[in-house]
Write a protein that holds these residues in place. Structure first.
Motif, PDB file in Angstrom:
ATOM      1  N   ASN A   1       0.809  -1.207   0.000  1.00 62.05           N
ATOM      2  CA  ASN A   1       0.000   0.000   0.000  1.00 62.05           C
ATOM      3  C   ASN A   1       0.846   1.262   0.000  1.00 62.05           C
ATOM      4  O   ASN A   1       0.444   2.279  -0.559  1.00 62.05           O
ATOM      5  CB  ASN A   1      -0.991  -0.025   1.168  1.00 62.05           C
ATOM      6  CG  ASN A   1      -2.190  -0.855   0.819  1.00 62.05           C
ATOM      7  OD1 ASN A   1      -3.090  -0.379   0.141  1.00 62.05           O
ATOM      8  ND2 ASN A   1      -2.200  -2.102   1.233  1.00 62.05           N
ATOM      9  N   MET A   2       2.018   1.214   0.610  1.00 56.51           N
ATOM     10  CA  MET A   2       2.930   2.357   0.557  1.00 56.51           C
ATOM     11  C   MET A   2       3.390   2.585  -0.885  1.00 56.51           C
ATOM     12  O   MET A   2       3.442   3.719  -1.364  1.00 56.51           O
ATOM     13  CB  MET A   2       4.146   2.127   1.467  1.00 56.51           C
ATOM     14  CG  MET A   2       5.218   3.204   1.343  1.00 56.51           C
ATOM     15  SD  MET A   2       4.641   4.886   1.601  1.00 56.51           S
ATOM     16  CE  MET A   2       4.209   4.825   3.310  1.00 56.51           C
ATOM     17  N   ILE A   3       3.708   1.506  -1.577  1.00 54.60           N
ATOM     18  CA  ILE A   3       4.147   1.631  -2.971  1.00 54.60           C
ATOM     19  C   ILE A   3       3.018   2.167  -3.845  1.00 54.60           C
ATOM     20  O   ILE A   3       3.223   3.063  -4.671  1.00 54.60           O
ATOM     21  CB  ILE A   3       4.688   0.288  -3.485  1.00 54.60           C
ATOM     22  CG1 ILE A   3       5.963  -0.081  -2.717  1.00 54.60           C
ATOM     23  CG2 ILE A   3       4.949   0.342  -4.987  1.00 54.60           C
ATOM     24  CD1 ILE A   3       6.428  -1.507  -2.925  1.00 54.60           C
ATOM     25  N   TYR A   4       1.808   1.631  -3.654  1.00 52.22           N
ATOM     26  CA  TYR A   4       0.656   2.111  -4.425  1.00 52.22           C
ATOM     27  C   TYR A   4       0.417   3.597  -4.145  1.00 52.22           C
ATOM     28  O   TYR A   4       0.224   4.391  -5.062  1.00 52.22           O
ATOM     29  CB  TYR A   4      -0.578   1.276  -4.097  1.00 52.22           C
ATOM     30  CG  TYR A   4      -1.784   1.535  -4.975  1.00 52.22           C
ATOM     31  CD1 TYR A   4      -1.707   2.196  -6.199  1.00 52.22           C
ATOM     32  CD2 TYR A   4      -3.043   1.106  -4.578  1.00 52.22           C
ATOM     33  CE1 TYR A   4      -2.813   2.416  -6.984  1.00 52.22           C
ATOM     34  CE2 TYR A   4      -4.162   1.320  -5.360  1.00 52.22           C
ATOM     35  CZ  TYR A   4      -4.043   1.980  -6.563  1.00 52.22           C
ATOM     36  OH  TYR A   4      -5.159   2.193  -7.335  1.00 52.22           O
ATOM     37  N   LEU A   5       0.444   3.980  -2.871  1.00 52.56           N
ATOM     38  CA  LEU A   5       0.255   5.387  -2.511  1.00 52.56           C
ATOM     39  C   LEU A   5       1.333   6.263  -3.149  1.00 52.56           C
ATOM     40  O   LEU A   5       1.042   7.375  -3.618  1.00 52.56           O
ATOM     41  CB  LEU A   5       0.263   5.554  -0.991  1.00 52.56           C
ATOM     42  CG  LEU A   5       0.096   6.981  -0.478  1.00 52.56           C
ATOM     43  CD1 LEU A   5      -1.228   7.582  -0.918  1.00 52.56           C
ATOM     44  CD2 LEU A   5       0.225   7.006   1.043  1.00 52.56           C
ATOM     45  N   ALA A   6       2.559   5.784  -3.197  1.00 56.38           N
ATOM     46  CA  ALA A   6       3.639   6.561  -3.820  1.00 56.38           C
ATOM     47  C   ALA A   6       3.356   6.777  -5.308  1.00 56.38           C
ATOM     48  O   ALA A   6       3.570   7.883  -5.829  1.00 56.38           O
ATOM     49  CB  ALA A   6       4.980   5.855  -3.630  1.00 56.38           C
TER      50      ALA A   6
END
Length: 149
Positions: free
Chosen positions: A121-126
Motif C-alpha cells: 500500500n505504501m508503494i501504491y500510494l507513492a
C-alpha cells in the motif's frame, strides 16, 4: 507557442486526465478494501486482487480518455513547444520525487518486518502521489509562471 485564453494544451489535458483517474482509482481501491475489513485488521483483508484491478483499470481509463480527447478534437496540435517540454520535465521531477520517497519508505518498512499489506500500500500510494502531484504541478505551471533558473 502558448497564449493565454487559447484552448487548453494537449499536454495539460493529459495532466488533468492523469490527476482525475489516479484520484478516482485510489479512492475506489481504499473504499473496497476498507469496506471488506468488517471489523478485522486491514492486514487480514484480501487486497492484492483489488489493487491489481484498480491499477489496470486506471491504465485503461487513461488510454480511453486520451483516445476520446483525440477524437473530440482531432485537429488539436499535439506538437510540444519548448514551454510544454519544460513543464513536462518539471512536473515529472515533482512526481518522481514521490516515487523515491515511497520506495525508501517501503524499503524501510520491509527491513523493519512490516506486513506485506502496508508495504504494498505504501508503494501504491507513492505511485498515486506521483501522478497526482506531478499533474498538479504541470497544471499549475500551465496557469502560472515557470520557475526561472
Amino acid at each position: 507557442m502558448y497564449t493565454e485564453g487559447l484552448a487548453m494544451a494537449h499536454r495539460e489535458k493529459r495532466a488533468w486526465i492523469m490527476l482525475v483517474v489516479a484520484v478516482v482509482a485510489y479512492a475506489v481501491y481504499v473504499t473496497i478494501v476498507v469496506s471488506r475489513a468488517g471489523g478485522r485488521q486491514l492486514t487480514e483483508v484480501p487486497y492484492a486482487g483489488v489493487l491489481l484491478w484498480t491499477v489496470g483499470a486506471s491504465i485503461m481509463a487513461n488510454i480511453v480518455a486520451e483516445m476520446a480527447i483525440g477524437m473530440v478534437s482531432p485537429k488539436a496540435s499535439r506538437v510540444a513547444d519548448a514551454r510544454d517540454r519544460q513543464i513536462g520535465q518539471l512536473g515529472d521531477h515533482v512526481g518522481q520525487s514521490f516515487l523515491v520517497i515511497g520506495a525508501v519508505a517501503a524499503m524501510l518498512m520491509a527491513m523493519a518486518g512490516w506486513d506485506r499489506f502496508w508495504i504494498a500500500n505504501m508503494i501504491y500510494l507513492a505511485f498515486v502521489l506521483s501522478a497526482v502531484l506531478g499533474s498538479v504541478a504541470k497544471i499549475g505551471m500551465y496557469h502560472g509562471r515557470l520557475p526561472q533558473w
